[in-house]
Design a protein around this motif. Sequence first.
Motif, PDB file in Angstrom:
ATOM      1  N   LEU A  83      87.006 -13.735  83.396  1.00  0.00           N
ATOM      2  CA  LEU A  83      85.920 -13.260  84.572  1.00  0.00           C
ATOM      3  C   LEU A  83      84.764 -14.412  84.253  1.00  0.00           C
ATOM      4  O   LEU A  83      84.420 -14.858  82.848  1.00  0.00           O
ATOM      5  N   GLY A  84      84.225 -14.965  85.448  1.00  0.00           N
ATOM      6  CA  GLY A  84      83.088 -16.076  85.308  1.00  0.00           C
ATOM      7  C   GLY A  84      81.789 -15.542  85.046  1.00  0.00           C
ATOM      8  O   GLY A  84      81.592 -14.476  85.228  1.00  0.00           O
ATOM      9  N   VAL A  85      81.091 -16.038  83.976  1.00  0.00           N
ATOM     10  CA  VAL A  85      79.980 -15.625  83.505  1.00  0.00           C
ATOM     11  C   VAL A  85      78.850 -16.669  84.153  1.00  0.00           C
ATOM     12  O   VAL A  85      79.030 -17.906  83.157  1.00  0.00           O
ATOM     13  N   THR A  86      77.785 -16.540  84.709  1.00  0.00           N
ATOM     14  CA  THR A  86      76.855 -17.433  84.927  1.00  0.00           C
ATOM     15  C   THR A  86      75.569 -17.356  84.109  1.00  0.00           C
ATOM     16  O   THR A  86      75.313 -16.215  83.915  1.00  0.00           O
ATOM     17  N   VAL A  87      75.270 -18.427  83.456  1.00  0.00           N
ATOM     18  CA  VAL A  87      73.868 -18.404  82.654  1.00  0.00           C
ATOM     19  C   VAL A  87      72.938 -19.426  83.275  1.00  0.00           C
ATOM     20  O   VAL A  87      73.228 -20.410  83.511  1.00  0.00           O
ATOM     21  N   LYS A  88      71.628 -18.964  83.606  1.00  0.00           N
ATOM     22  CA  LYS A  88      70.485 -19.509  84.289  1.00  0.00           C
ATOM     23  C   LYS A  88      69.303 -19.315  83.476  1.00  0.00           C
ATOM     24  O   LYS A  88      68.921 -18.390  83.251  1.00  0.00           O
ATOM     25  N   VAL A  89      68.920 -20.724  83.109  1.00  0.00           N
ATOM     26  CA  VAL A  89      67.448 -20.484  82.428  1.00  0.00           C
ATOM     27  C   VAL A  89      66.201 -20.342  83.467  1.00  0.00           C
ATOM     28  O   VAL A  89      66.085 -20.736  84.274  1.00  0.00           O
ATOM     29  N   THR A  90      65.695 -19.201  82.777  1.00  0.00           N
ATOM     30  CA  THR A  90      64.597 -18.736  83.556  1.00  0.00           C
ATOM     31  C   THR A  90      63.105 -19.302  83.170  1.00  0.00           C
ATOM     32  O   THR A  90      62.271 -19.506  84.073  1.00  0.00           O
ATOM     33  N   SER A  91      63.129 -19.451  81.906  1.00  0.00           N
ATOM     34  CA  SER A  91      61.744 -20.217  81.403  1.00  0.00           C
ATOM     35  C   SER A  91      62.042 -20.537  79.959  1.00  0.00           C
ATOM     36  O   SER A  91      62.971 -20.378  79.144  1.00  0.00           O
ATOM     37  N   VAL A  92      61.070 -21.577  79.674  1.00  0.00           N
ATOM     38  CA  VAL A  92      61.183 -22.270  78.286  1.00  0.00           C
ATOM     39  C   VAL A  92      59.737 -22.264  77.683  1.00  0.00           C
ATOM     40  O   VAL A  92      58.931 -22.745  78.303  1.00  0.00           O
ATOM     41  N   GLU A  93      59.764 -21.607  76.573  1.00  0.00           N
ATOM     42  CA  GLU A  93      58.513 -21.502  75.860  1.00  0.00           C
ATOM     43  C   GLU A  93      58.473 -22.089  74.504  1.00  0.00           C
ATOM     44  O   GLU A  93      59.096 -21.639  73.525  1.00  0.00           O
TER      45      GLU A  93
END
Length: 98
Positions: free
Chosen positions: A69-79
């Motif tokens: 199963l493919g899993v997408t990881v997306k950066v939403t913010s960087v602090e």
Amino acid sequence: MLAGCSASVHAGKSTAPQMSADKLATIVAEKLAATTGKPKPDITCPENLAAKVGTTTRCKLTAKDGSTLGVTVKVTSVEGEQINFDIKADERASPPAN
């Protein structure tokens, strides 16, 4: 089957913060297990995750029966050194390899 979830991780010090592929795979597995209430799945990620909003990578979940199963990881913010990202599993799994 699997819902999306979010995670937040300290990337560590470097000139261009990023999270190693191995650490990312571990965190994705932990988050998916917590979301589904099932044991941690086998997750592999092909590349490090750069600490840049909008960056995406595709990881792969391999089930005990060999289906994937493919899993997408997306950066939403960087602090600072902390990377916040969303995790979303694909709707359908690929059948096991013969």
